[in-house]
Write an enzyme that holds these catalytic residues in place. Structure first.
Site, PDB file in Angstrom:
ATOM      1  N   HIS A 186     -92.884 -36.971 -23.628  1.00  7.71           N
ATOM      2  CA  HIS A 186     -91.235 -36.556 -23.787  1.00  7.71           C
ATOM      3  C   HIS A 186     -91.328 -34.963 -23.791  1.00  7.71           C
ATOM      4  O   HIS A 186     -90.666 -34.433 -24.282  1.00  7.71           O
ATOM      5  CB  HIS A 186     -91.627 -36.809 -24.933  1.00  7.71           C
ATOM      6  CG  HIS A 186     -91.337 -38.150 -26.038  1.00  7.71           C
ATOM      7  ND1 HIS A 186     -91.658 -38.956 -25.657  1.00  7.71           N
ATOM      8  CD2 HIS A 186     -92.364 -38.167 -26.771  1.00  7.71           C
ATOM      9  CE1 HIS A 186     -91.370 -40.699 -26.125  1.00  7.71           C
ATOM     10  NE2 HIS A 186     -92.290 -39.702 -26.920  1.00  7.71           N
ATOM     11  N   HIS A 260     -85.178 -40.879 -29.969  1.00  6.07           N
ATOM     12  CA  HIS A 260     -86.299 -41.461 -30.681  1.00  6.07           C
ATOM     13  C   HIS A 260     -86.115 -41.788 -32.087  1.00  6.07           C
ATOM     14  O   HIS A 260     -86.479 -40.779 -33.131  1.00  6.07           O
ATOM     15  CB  HIS A 260     -87.820 -40.184 -30.908  1.00  6.07           C
ATOM     16  CG  HIS A 260     -88.878 -40.596 -30.584  1.00  6.07           C
ATOM     17  ND1 HIS A 260     -89.103 -41.223 -31.409  1.00  6.07           N
ATOM     18  CD2 HIS A 260     -89.572 -40.229 -29.209  1.00  6.07           C
ATOM     19  CE1 HIS A 260     -90.612 -42.205 -31.104  1.00  6.07           C
ATOM     20  NE2 HIS A 260     -90.739 -41.504 -29.338  1.00  6.07           N
ATOM     21  N   GLU A 398     -86.908 -46.812 -28.368  1.00  7.38           N
ATOM     22  CA  GLU A 398     -86.342 -45.699 -27.528  1.00  7.38           C
ATOM     23  C   GLU A 398     -85.798 -46.584 -26.454  1.00  7.38           C
ATOM     24  O   GLU A 398     -86.345 -46.529 -25.508  1.00  7.38           O
ATOM     25  CB  GLU A 398     -87.686 -45.275 -27.013  1.00  7.38           C
ATOM     26  CG  GLU A 398     -87.810 -44.619 -28.297  1.00  7.38           C
ATOM     27  CD  GLU A 398     -89.483 -44.165 -28.457  1.00  7.38           C
ATOM     28  OE1 GLU A 398     -90.028 -42.808 -27.430  1.00  7.38           O
ATOM     29  OE2 GLU A 398     -90.856 -45.152 -28.706  1.00  7.38           O
TER      30      GLU A 398
HETATM   31  C1  GLA Z   1     -93.353 -42.656 -27.945  1.00  6.69           C
HETATM   32  C2  GLA Z   1     -94.922 -42.677 -27.772  1.00  6.69           C
HETATM   33  C3  GLA Z   1     -95.712 -42.700 -28.706  1.00  6.69           C
HETATM   34  C4  GLA Z   1     -95.556 -41.412 -29.252  1.00  6.69           C
HETATM   35  C5  GLA Z   1     -94.569 -41.345 -29.721  1.00  6.69           C
HETATM   36  C6  GLA Z   1     -94.667 -40.164 -30.533  1.00  6.69           C
HETATM   37  O1  GLA Z   1     -92.680 -44.051 -28.944  1.00  6.69           O
HETATM   38  O2  GLA Z   1     -94.955 -44.202 -26.048  1.00  6.69           O
HETATM   39  O3  GLA Z   1     -97.236 -43.022 -27.971  1.00  6.69           O
HETATM   40  O4  GLA Z   1     -96.222 -41.095 -28.297  1.00  6.69           O
HETATM   41  O5  GLA Z   1     -93.991 -41.321 -28.650  1.00  6.69           O
HETATM   42  O6  GLA Z   1     -95.109 -40.028 -31.411  1.00  6.69           O
END
Ligand code: GLA
Length: 434
Positions: A186, A260, A398
């Site tokens: 991210h 997110h 997402e």
């Molecule tokens: C995304 C990732 C997960 C986790 C979340 C945040 O969805 O795929 O593995 O890292 O973000 O916690």
């Protein structure tokens, strides 16, 4: 009881105000031309009652208006069809953080902070019109400063993982910040979710709009190019949250922007989401390795617990003895959306919560969606209203390009060149079912 007490109070106020008006009125009479005694008595008799009623009415209007102007700045209930701004706290460096409350014409409400561009709350009706906040989050900016779950945040420069925190572009290796074992997750240590965005309320034809802008400087977290990003959130009058992302760069770079949101359609803090019924418009998903990096394979969902082509409860297969579910601790996988390139937004997923009747449709121009079942939530950090968020208390959808695309030549390209404009749209549409 409350109603009776209210009525008593109303009677009392009318009595007090009548006396006040009468005193006031009799005082002002002294300054008027004196009428003969008889004429005054006759006048009072015929018009007294009417006048008193008028005075009471005037006083009621006057005090009502006064009450409204006094309450408005305290931020009572936001008016339908309005956007208001209030303080949300401070960044660790002491900069003011704001919260924008977008209220549509039917009373649905989205609160968005300029810290990380996070959607802090999203209040939408159930089948009986009752509003509930359907996203996880925190009550103040501090929560977002300390957050490790990316609650509601704008994610960039690169949503999800880039293997070994590096990629090659035109023969040059770029080394990124590592924040997930050996990998970048991210956007790195300080992703867009930890940036203070510049906010501007925009006029919108179909709802309430807020634009957030951010300049990600050349070299930030290791990514090349000065990247100018704009995200426009619109809460439409038909209960959709539309997110329009755009960006330009002055050097060739890679980019994957997403939002997110952690959803629980029964209401945030109301338990797990295992009973929500999910449909995903995808025939394939991207299996991962132990570090949750895609292996490069596009695997058929048919015959696996990843098949959500028909509405299926999220929880029915989540703990099955399946290698991919074990690696993810549940669902934490990118789906290859069944959509044709260049046709605008397509339906990516649909979720229904049978108890409340709330339904969410996710529409997007993106080629993928990460379906994540909040497997890393542990209930330790209190959320809004102090409620804990244990494991699997929310789901995320997402919309994105596939994880690790900069290192996966077979995945759709995430390269953005100078002179081009990155432009994607994702819309979260809320409706209800019986
Ligand atoms: C995304 C990732 C997960 C986790 C979340 C945040 O969805 O795929 O593995 O890292 O973000 O916690």
């Amino acid at each position: 009881m409350a109603a009776v007490a209210g009525a008593d109070f109303a009677t009392l106020s009318v009595r007090v105000s009548t006396r006040w008006i009468n005193n006031f009125a009799s005082q002002s009479v002294h300054h008027q031309v004196k009428l003969p005694q008889l004429r005054r008595a006759a006048f009072r008799k015929s018009f007294g009652r009417g006048l008193r009623m008028k005075r009471i009415l005037l006083f009621a209007i006057f005090s009502g208006a006064l009450l409204m102007t006094t309450l408005a700045p305290i931020g009572a209930t936001p008016q339908p069809g309005s956007t208001t701004k209030k303080s949300f706290g401070k960044t660790p460096g002491g900069q003011a953080v704001d919260l924008y409350v977008l209220t549509n014409k039917s009373g649905a409400e989205a609160s968005i902070t300029n810290y990380g561009g996070a959607v802090v709350s999203l209040k939408v009706p159930d089948r009986n019109g009752k509003l509930a906040d359907v996203v996880l989050g925190y009550d103040t900016a501090d929560g977002y400063v300390n957050d490790k779950s990316y609650f509601g945040a704008l994610v960039g420069r690169y949503g999800n993982r880039i293997a070994h925190a590096q990629f090659v572009l035109d023969g040059k290796t770029y080394t990124l910040a590592k924040n997930n074992g050996e990998n970048t997750l991210h956007g790195g240590v300080k992703g867009f979710n930890k940036a203070l965005w510049t906010a501007k309320i925009l006029p919108a034809k179909d709802g309430q709009s807020l634009e957030l802008s951010y300049l990600s400087k050349d070299g930030e977290e290791g990514f090349p190019g000065n990247l100018k990003v704009s995200v426009i959130y619109t809460l439409t009058d038909t209960n959709a949250l539309r997110i329009v992302y755009s960006a330009t760069t002055d050097k060739k770079t890679v980019l994957n922007l997403t939002s997110h949101g952690y959803f629980n359609l029964a209401g945030q803090g109301s338990g797990d989401i295992l009973g929500h019924l999910l449909t995903i418009q995808a025939d394939k998903f991207t299996p991962v390795d132990a570090a949750l990096i895609p292996t490069g394979e596009l695997r058929d969902v048919a015959g696996t617990p990843f098949d959500f082509r028909k509405p299926t409860a999220i929880g029915v297969r989540i703990d099955q003895d399946d290698e991919q579910l074990k690696l993810g601790g549940g669902y934490d996988h990118n789906y290859v959306l069944r959509r044709s390139a260049g046709v605008g937004e397509s339906l990516a997923a649909r979720v229904v919560e049978p108890g409340s009747g709330r339904a969410l449709e996710v529409w997007t121009t993106e080629p993928g969606v990460q379906f994540y079942t909040g497997n890393f939530l542990d209930g330790k950090t209190p959320g809004k209203g102090g409620v804990p968020y244990p494991r699997r208390n929310a789901f995320c959808l997402e919309t994105q390009h596939y994880p690790d695309s900069p290192n996966q030549p077979k995945f759709p390209s995430v390269i953005l060149k100078p002179g081009e404009r990155h432009h994607t749209i994702t819309t979260y549409k809320f409706t209800t079912e019986k």
